[in-house]
Scaffold this motif. Sequence first.
Motif, short mmCIF file in Angstrom:
data_model
loop_
_atom_site.label_atom_id
_atom_site.label_comp_id
_atom_site.label_asym_id
_atom_site.label_seq_id
_atom_site.Cartn_x
_atom_site.Cartn_y
_atom_site.Cartn_z
N ASP A 186 0.49 -1.63 0.01
CA ASP A 186 -0.05 -0.09 0.29
C ASP A 186 0.71 1.37 -0.32
OD1 ASP A 186 -2.87 -1.64 0.23
OD2 ASP A 186 -2.28 -1.92 2.06
N THR A 187 2.28 1.06 -0.28
CA THR A 187 2.87 2.46 -0.91
C THR A 187 3.36 2.06 -2.21
OG1 THR A 187 4.57 1.69 -0.19
CG2 THR A 187 3.57 2.50 1.86
N ARG B 206 4.21 8.84 -4.00
CA ARG B 206 4.52 9.52 -2.78
C ARG B 206 3.10 9.38 -2.03
NH1 ARG B 206 9.05 14.04 -2.05
NH2 ARG B 206 9.37 13.08 -4.72
N ILE C 57 -1.23 8.75 -1.58
CA ILE C 57 -1.58 7.23 -1.15
C ILE C 57 -2.52 6.95 -1.65
CG2 ILE C 57 -3.97 7.55 1.06
CD1 ILE C 57 -2.56 9.24 2.41
N ILE C 58 -2.54 5.83 -2.26
CA ILE C 58 -3.71 5.06 -2.65
C ILE C 58 -5.05 4.31 -1.85
CG2 ILE C 58 -1.56 4.06 -4.43
CD1 ILE C 58 -2.13 1.36 -3.10
N GLY C 59 -5.94 4.25 -2.49
CA GLY C 59 -7.36 3.72 -2.39
C GLY C 59 -8.29 3.51 -3.25
N SER C 60 -9.04 3.19 -2.60
CA SER C 60 -10.22 2.95 -4.37
C SER C 60 -11.35 4.72 -3.81
CB SER C 60 -11.52 1.99 -3.53
OG SER C 60 -11.61 2.11 -2.80
N GLU D 6 -16.64 7.27 1.86
CA GLU D 6 -17.17 6.66 1.35
C GLU D 6 -16.60 5.24 1.62
OE1 GLU D 6 -16.03 6.89 -3.21
OE2 GLU D 6 -15.61 4.96 -2.99
N HIS D 7 -16.27 4.69 2.56
CA HIS D 7 -15.17 3.65 3.13
C HIS D 7 -16.23 3.38 4.17
CE1 HIS D 7 -12.44 5.36 -0.55
NE2 HIS D 7 -12.91 3.60 -1.00
N PHE E 218 -5.19 -0.33 10.47
CA PHE E 218 -5.97 0.53 9.50
C PHE E 218 -6.86 -1.19 8.52
CE2 PHE E 218 -7.46 1.38 4.92
CZ PHE E 218 -8.61 2.31 5.09
N GLY F 7 -14.21 -1.26 0.25
CA GLY F 7 -13.49 -0.53 -0.69
C GLY F 7 -12.21 -0.91 -0.35
N LEU F 8 -11.21 0.02 -0.55
CA LEU F 8 -9.54 -0.15 -0.32
C LEU F 8 -9.11 1.41 0.79
CD1 LEU F 8 -8.11 -0.21 -3.58
CD2 LEU F 8 -9.11 -2.28 -2.14
N GLY F 9 -9.82 1.87 1.04
CA GLY F 9 -9.76 3.35 1.67
C GLY F 9 -9.24 4.12 0.32
N CYS F 10 -8.67 5.11 1.32
CA CYS F 10 -8.33 6.52 0.05
C CYS F 10 -8.06 7.16 0.97
CB CYS F 10 -9.72 7.07 -0.28
SG CYS F 10 -10.58 8.12 0.55
N ASP F 11 -7.54 8.79 0.69
CA ASP F 11 -6.63 9.92 1.50
C ASP F 11 -6.58 10.02 2.08
OD1 ASP F 11 -8.11 10.24 -0.86
OD2 ASP F 11 -7.03 12.27 -0.64
N LYS G 81 -7.11 6.54 5.36
CA LYS G 81 -6.63 6.44 5.58
C LYS G 81 -5.74 7.32 6.65
CE LYS G 81 -5.32 3.32 2.61
NZ LYS G 81 -4.24 2.85 1.12
N PRO G 82 -5.02 8.60 6.23
CA PRO G 82 -4.76 9.13 7.32
C PRO G 82 -5.76 9.74 8.55
CG PRO G 82 -4.88 10.81 5.50
CD PRO G 82 -5.96 9.36 5.18
N GLY H 153 1.54 3.24 4.82
CA GLY H 153 0.53 4.07 4.00
C GLY H 153 -0.17 4.49 3.96
N LEU H 154 -1.18 4.70 5.51
CA LEU H 154 -2.24 5.50 6.19
C LEU H 154 -1.09 7.11 5.59
CD1 LEU H 154 -2.58 3.11 9.27
CD2 LEU H 154 -3.81 3.02 6.17
N GLN H 155 -0.01 7.12 5.64
CA GLN H 155 0.56 8.53 6.30
C GLN H 155 0.39 9.32 4.76
OE1 GLN H 155 0.23 8.96 9.29
NE2 GLN H 155 0.90 6.05 9.89
N ASP H 156 0.47 10.76 5.44
CA ASP H 156 -0.08 11.91 5.08
C ASP H 156 1.26 11.44 4.30
OD1 ASP H 156 -1.70 13.18 3.14
OD2 ASP H 156 -2.73 13.73 4.48
N THR H 157 1.37 12.50 3.32
CA THR H 157 2.88 12.65 1.97
C THR H 157 3.63 13.37 3.07
OG1 THR H 157 1.04 13.09 0.64
CG2 THR H 157 3.70 13.73 0.19
#
Lengths: 110, 846
Positions: free
Chosen positions: A18-19, A58, A60-63, B484-485, B505, B515-519, B522-523, B544-548
């Motif tokens: 997930d990165t 860099r 975040i991925i998701g749906s 939506e998740h 998470f 779903g997969l989660g999103c930006d 996740k954060p 993978g949850l962290q903001d940039t």
Amino acid sequence: MSDKPWISVCEFDDLIPDTGVCALVNSKQVAIFRSRRLNEIFAVSNFDPIGEANVLSRGIIGSIGDEVVVASPLYKEHYNLRTGECLEKPEYTVAVYPVRVDDGLVQVQV
Amino acid sequence: MKKRIVVVGNGMVGHKFIDNLVNHADADQYQVITFSEEPRLAYDRVQLSKYFSGSTAEDLALTNADYYNEKNVEFILKDKVVDLDFDNKEVITASGRREGYDKLILATGSFPFVPPIPGNNGEHCLVYRTIEDLEAITHSAAQSKVGVVVGGGLLGLEAAAALKAAGLETHVVEFAPRLMAVQLDEGGGKLLRRKIESIGVKVHTQKATNEIVAGTEARYRMNFADGSHLETDMILFSAGIRPQDELARKCGIQVGERGGIVVDNNCQTNLENVYAIGECALWNNRIYGLVAPGYQMAKVAVSHITGGSDQFMGADMSTKLKLLGVDVASIGDAHGTTPGSLSYTYSNDVDEVYKRMIVSADNKKLLGAVLVGDVEAYGTLQQMCVNGMDLPEDPNCLILPNVDGGGMAIGVDALPEAAMICSCYDVSKGAICCSVQNGARTMGDIKALTKASTGCGGCTALTKQVMDSELKKLGVEVSNHICEHFPHSRQELADIVRIKKIKTFDDLLDGHGHGLGCDICKPAVGSILAAFWNEYVLDKKHIGLQDTNDIFLGNMQKDGTYSIVPRVAGGEITPDKLIVLGQVAKQYKLYTKITGGQRIDLFGAQLHQLPAIWKVLVEAGFETGHAYGKSLRTVKSCVGSTWCRYGVLDSVGMAITLENRYKGVRAPHKIKFGVSGCTRECAEAQSKDFGVIATETGWSLYVCGNGGMRPRHADLFATSLDDATLIKYIDRVMMFYIRTGDRLQRTSVWLENMEGGLDYLKKVVIDDKLSICAELEEQMAYNIGQYQCEWKTTVENEELQKRFKHFINTDAIDSNLAYVVEREQVRPATALERSNTNIQFVELVD
């Protein structure tokens, strides 16, 4: 299928679930993502056409709905990882590259 | 040539006039000059009693010198206008100053009426009107055991509350047969009296005071007409107000028989260029002693001067307030004086509730109402009355208790667009609907856009109903789902994580989302997990949850490089550490700037340089500053008692303690602190999420302030705190915020949206109303115990540093980066500069 050669860029285990990472292939910057839930990897251009910087790996991925997306870390637009289309501003797209795992190696066609 | 507008009096209404005028589209055509005999600019007299519960004069201020300077308003304090020279169109002050005017605004307000009782001028015989009066009351109360308020009206009861709070044996002496005789009927007055007596205030009605003489047991003795007497140490007169029309009277401007400057519908006096507004003005033979009608007059006068057509047509005198803890409301014709009017009464001695409605002879319209003990129906009844709406078929339901969840409220849909919802700020239903149509979604939005319900707060419930109804009409689903998740709000997710002890998470998504989660989620979940468990944020299961910004522990800049902000707790830094920062910045050619939070920001570090740079910094004793995190940023401090001549307590020491205590704690949004060593407030603590100000009696704690885009003064939360109590309260408030705040919701908006507001927060944190304080403290202690400097962890582990590379397959650097020099430092080249082949770019450091 493209007839370009498959180029290995790293080991599959180098990809943290997930990165994303960025690889330099034929002087192009390629962002490669691994989704643990989908058990799938994706490759798109690393250049964010709106923020005009090499940063998409860099994000975040998701749906969103049924689409698998990456969110730009600069201004948070979403790009479809299968088609390259920007969801918020469809006039922008990023290149999508074929990507696979072969014998534990991540390979792309650029 | 600008027209000169002279405003005599800088009270609430005088200021309102000025504020309206200087914000008018044609403001540049006017030069405003205002005079006040008081030593300070306008403040909120409606909230005066808050002075006794810890608010300062600054808290009550409605404006300040900076604002007036910015708006080019000239103001002269402590100089009373004593005469007018109509021939030369000039005002003349006590000090002899003359100022010319084109238009003159009299906003002289009123003065407290002191009954002509022999002996009423003793040292401890006081009134309740200005901040100076309150200071005198405080001073007197400190030397008194018993206090009497003469006057059982609205202000009298407020004054009684102040004496009671000061610990005095408190009496209220009223000439009329009941309390609040203007607003309440007999039944309402009776219940109010019972409730007030039950909390220990003694009420004496139908008492006329004949004289005040020296007492035997206390300082004074009041002898009443009926032969009885009362001994007391101090006396507060609150027997009504009288219009301050002395200046007008002296200069021959028309005044009413019983006082008040006569004005017409334009708020003009009998002289064309002279206006009167507020409590000094007499319209239609009536004085309006409330602030909302005064504001309307201010608006009308501005309109008339600037060529508008607004008219003053009288005002609704309905009121709703809490006196000595008792809810009281009065609407329209509360006494049923309209010929032929009928009434409905509900009286319940067990629950101590009294409600009475006055309706028209044909039982079709509501004319007035009195509510004591339960004022929930106020919004509905007041609107129904003011807008002349038809009563429902069975009017009983308007005041009968909610038997089976029924209860009757007029749908806000029935209100006309023009219905005045917030009379303090003159906000109509239409204006609220309009702001919803323009995107407002929360009460915070509505408050920011319209100011509705930011005055007395009486219309909060109604405003929310109007907003919700309009949202519904627009088809906006009033959903608090984070995205939506997850079909949950951030607060619900936080509860789930905490109660089910969820650590990742994926577990949360499996059990409670899809779903997969999103930006977005996740954060937010990353922050919740960090807030409760505080594990290393770059652990593989969290990364993978962290903001940039979190993911590389720096703040990404526009070209994809990062900034570096080490923690400089309290803004205190040694010369040696400064030198290290300078050396690092020089070596890596980093643009260097001092931040607003008293630390140093180094810009332009490439991803692969971050670990090397931080290695040097960590070795020099620096820690990460979390400038990238939704977490504690900085604790700004002034230099405090260790150096400052005025400092009362060690603000730097406290700032460092607080910064080290809360560093790394993840929250719904960033958190800033300020600590000032005295009330001069050089650290600007009142603009922070948590503001701490030293006083002679200990620390004062302010909460939920904000600077930035939507500034908000922090609210005074508690005073005279020792170090331990201060920290205890901050622990609790912060953890309560972490638990209940929405995603990316600053503390200011969190508090504004909290039902019950500041009082509720105090009950939770100080009185432990929810019995969660122990848990909140425990949670905070655990979190603090888990702290680690993420950069220290990172530079000590080579495996973790692998990610800090632009490319995974080569050591090359991003060829897109280009810098030029400006003011001796680097900055990213612009698009134009990039396309210019003649420009020499700065050579990058590898």
